[in-house]
Scaffold this motif. Structure first.
Motif, PDB file in Angstrom:
ATOM      1  N   GLY A  15      35.891  81.246  -9.831  1.00 41.05           N
ATOM      2  CA  GLY A  15      36.612  82.164 -10.706  1.00 41.05           C
ATOM      3  C   GLY A  15      36.065  83.577 -10.694  1.00 41.05           C
ATOM      4  N   GLY A  16      34.924  83.769 -10.073  1.00 41.87           N
ATOM      5  CA  GLY A  16      34.304  85.080 -10.023  1.00 41.87           C
ATOM      6  C   GLY A  16      34.864  85.964  -8.926  1.00 41.87           C
ATOM      7  N   SER A  17      34.264  87.148  -8.805  1.00 42.69           N
ATOM      8  CA  SER A  17      34.731  88.149  -7.846  1.00 42.69           C
ATOM      9  C   SER A  17      33.572  88.696  -7.028  1.00 42.69           C
ATOM     10  N   LEU A  18      33.894  89.120  -5.833  1.00 43.73           N
ATOM     11  CA  LEU A  18      32.967  89.838  -4.965  1.00 43.73           C
ATOM     12  C   LEU A  18      33.767  90.880  -4.200  1.00 43.73           C
ATOM     13  N   ARG A  19      33.087  91.948  -3.813  1.00 47.48           N
ATOM     14  CA  ARG A  19      33.695  92.922  -2.916  1.00 47.48           C
ATOM     15  C   ARG A  19      32.822  93.071  -1.687  1.00 47.48           C
ATOM     16  N   LEU A  20      33.397  92.774  -0.552  1.00 50.43           N
ATOM     17  CA  LEU A  20      32.708  92.953   0.727  1.00 50.43           C
ATOM     18  C   LEU A  20      33.027  94.332   1.275  1.00 50.43           C
ATOM     19  N   SER A  21      32.039  94.903   1.936  1.00 49.92           N
ATOM     20  CA  SER A  21      32.214  96.185   2.614  1.00 49.92           C
ATOM     21  C   SER A  21      31.793  96.037   4.075  1.00 49.92           C
ATOM     22  N   CYS A  22      32.432  96.793   4.926  1.00 53.03           N
ATOM     23  CA  CYS A  22      32.071  96.834   6.337  1.00 53.03           C
ATOM     24  C   CYS A  22      32.073  98.290   6.781  1.00 53.03           C
ATOM     25  N   ALA A  23      30.887  98.781   7.088  1.00 53.60           N
ATOM     26  CA  ALA A  23      30.744 100.170   7.527  1.00 53.60           C
ATOM     27  C   ALA A  23      30.671 100.215   9.047  1.00 53.60           C
ATOM     28  N   ALA A  24      31.504 101.043   9.624  1.00 52.58           N
ATOM     29  CA  ALA A  24      31.582 101.161  11.081  1.00 52.58           C
ATOM     30  C   ALA A  24      30.939 102.458  11.551  1.00 52.58           C
ATOM     31  N   SER A  25      30.328 102.376  12.719  1.00 51.67           N
ATOM     32  CA  SER A  25      29.769 103.580  13.324  1.00 51.67           C
ATOM     33  C   SER A  25      30.035 103.565  14.816  1.00 51.67           C
ATOM     34  N   LYS A  26      30.064 104.739  15.384  1.00 48.36           N
ATOM     35  CA  LYS A  26      30.251 104.948  16.826  1.00 48.36           C
ATOM     36  C   LYS A  26      31.648 104.560  17.311  1.00 48.36           C
ATOM     37  N   ILE A  27      32.624 104.490  16.407  1.00 46.50           N
ATOM     38  CA  ILE A  27      34.015 104.332  16.816  1.00 46.50           C
ATOM     39  C   ILE A  27      34.851 105.331  16.034  1.00 46.50           C
ATOM     40  N   ILE A  28      36.021 105.639  16.573  1.00 46.07           N
ATOM     41  CA  ILE A  28      36.973 106.463  15.831  1.00 46.07           C
ATOM     42  C   ILE A  28      37.689 105.507  14.881  1.00 46.07           C
ATOM     43  N   PHE A  29      37.096 105.318  13.731  1.00 48.38           N
ATOM     44  CA  PHE A  29      37.488 104.242  12.815  1.00 48.38           C
ATOM     45  C   PHE A  29      38.973 104.268  12.496  1.00 48.38           C
ATOM     46  N   SER A  30      39.523 105.446  12.302  1.00 51.29           N
ATOM     47  CA  SER A  30      40.896 105.560  11.795  1.00 51.29           C
ATOM     48  C   SER A  30      41.937 104.984  12.743  1.00 51.29           C
ATOM     49  N   ILE A  31      41.619 104.840  14.023  1.00 53.18           N
ATOM     50  CA  ILE A  31      42.625 104.345  14.964  1.00 53.18           C
ATOM     51  C   ILE A  31      42.486 102.846  15.224  1.00 53.18           C
ATOM     52  N   ASN A  73      39.156 105.707   5.468  1.00 56.46           N
ATOM     53  CA  ASN A  73      38.862 106.296   6.773  1.00 56.46           C
ATOM     54  C   ASN A  73      37.826 107.424   6.676  1.00 56.46           C
ATOM     55  N   ALA A  74      37.745 108.069   5.536  1.00 53.82           N
ATOM     56  CA  ALA A  74      36.758 109.132   5.374  1.00 53.82           C
ATOM     57  C   ALA A  74      35.335 108.568   5.362  1.00 53.82           C
ATOM     58  N   LYS A  75      35.211 107.301   4.967  1.00 49.45           N
ATOM     59  CA  LYS A  75      33.895 106.655   4.899  1.00 49.45           C
ATOM     60  C   LYS A  75      33.673 105.650   6.022  1.00 49.45           C
ATOM     61  N   ASN A  76      34.659 105.548   6.925  1.00 51.07           N
ATOM     62  CA  ASN A  76      34.565 104.581   8.035  1.00 51.07           C
ATOM     63  C   ASN A  76      34.270 103.173   7.523  1.00 51.07           C
ATOM     64  N   THR A  77      34.937 102.801   6.448  1.00 46.83           N
ATOM     65  CA  THR A  77      34.623 101.542   5.783  1.00 46.83           C
ATOM     66  C   THR A  77      35.900 100.773   5.444  1.00 46.83           C
ATOM     67  N   VAL A  78      35.825  99.465   5.629  1.00 43.61           N
ATOM     68  CA  VAL A  78      36.896  98.560   5.209  1.00 43.61           C
ATOM     69  C   VAL A  78      36.315  97.632   4.147  1.00 43.61           C
ATOM     70  N   TYR A  79      37.154  97.301   3.169  1.00 42.58           N
ATOM     71  CA  TYR A  79      36.716  96.495   2.034  1.00 42.58           C
ATOM     72  C   TYR A  79      37.544  95.214   1.940  1.00 42.58           C
ATOM     73  N   LEU A  80      36.962  94.217   1.317  1.00 44.78           N
ATOM     74  CA  LEU A  80      37.693  93.012   0.960  1.00 44.78           C
ATOM     75  C   LEU A  80      37.327  92.671  -0.482  1.00 44.78           C
ATOM     76  N   GLN A  81      38.273  92.922  -1.378  1.00 45.27           N
ATOM     77  CA  GLN A  81      38.093  92.553  -2.771  1.00 45.27           C
ATOM     78  C   GLN A  81      38.539  91.115  -2.946  1.00 45.27           C
ATOM     79  N   MET A  82      37.636  90.279  -3.415  1.00 46.75           N
ATOM     80  CA  MET A  82      37.919  88.849  -3.552  1.00 46.75           C
ATOM     81  C   MET A  82      37.821  88.468  -5.019  1.00 46.75           C
ATOM     82  N   ASN A  83      38.947  88.035  -5.574  1.00 48.59           N
ATOM     83  CA  ASN A  83      39.009  87.613  -6.972  1.00 48.59           C
ATOM     84  C   ASN A  83      39.352  86.124  -7.048  1.00 48.59           C
TER      85      ASN A  83
END
Length: 115
Positions: A15-31, A73-83
């Motif tokens: 029943g709880g929640s977590l938020r995962l983050s994934c920070a990317a480097s050395k790629i043009i993240f937005s594409i 895209n400004a932070k080169n990061t993708v998130y997964l909010q899990m509820n």
């Protein structure tokens, strides 16, 4: 070299929640199209959620209405909010970046849902 670094995993009660983050480097993240996969012990890796470079999303049926994928895209990061996490969500969660014939994986982060 390209790096995808996941964070945010851990132990949470049902029943709880977590938020995962994934920070990317050395790629043009937005594409890149980005995804979250998971692999439980003894099972195949499966797609959990994905978001295209244009922002379109899709989800596994088992997580629809509970998980939300997003990207900054400004932070080169993708998130997964899990509820509303369930014990069956327990797995190692991997970040994936894909564009044409290029594909990269993170090292994974453990999510354990248990009381």
């Amino acid at each position: 070299q390209v790096q995808l670094v996941e964070s945010g995993g851990g132990l949470v009660q049902p029943g709880g929640s977590l938020r995962l983050s994934c920070a990317a480097s050395k790629i043009i993240f937005s594409i890149y199209n980005m995804g979250w996969y998971r692999q439980a012990p003894g099972k195949q890796r499966e797609l959990v959620a994905a978001i295209t470079s244009g922002g379109s999303t899709n989800y596994a049926d088992s997580v629809k209405g509970r998980f939300t994928i997003s990207r900054d895209n400004a932070k080169n990061t993708v998130y997964l909010q899990m509820n509303s996490l369930k014990p069956e969500d327990t797995a190692v969660y991997y970040c994936n970046a894909r564009r044409d014939w290029f594909e990269y994986w993170g090292q994974g982060t453990q999510v354990t849902v248990s009381s």
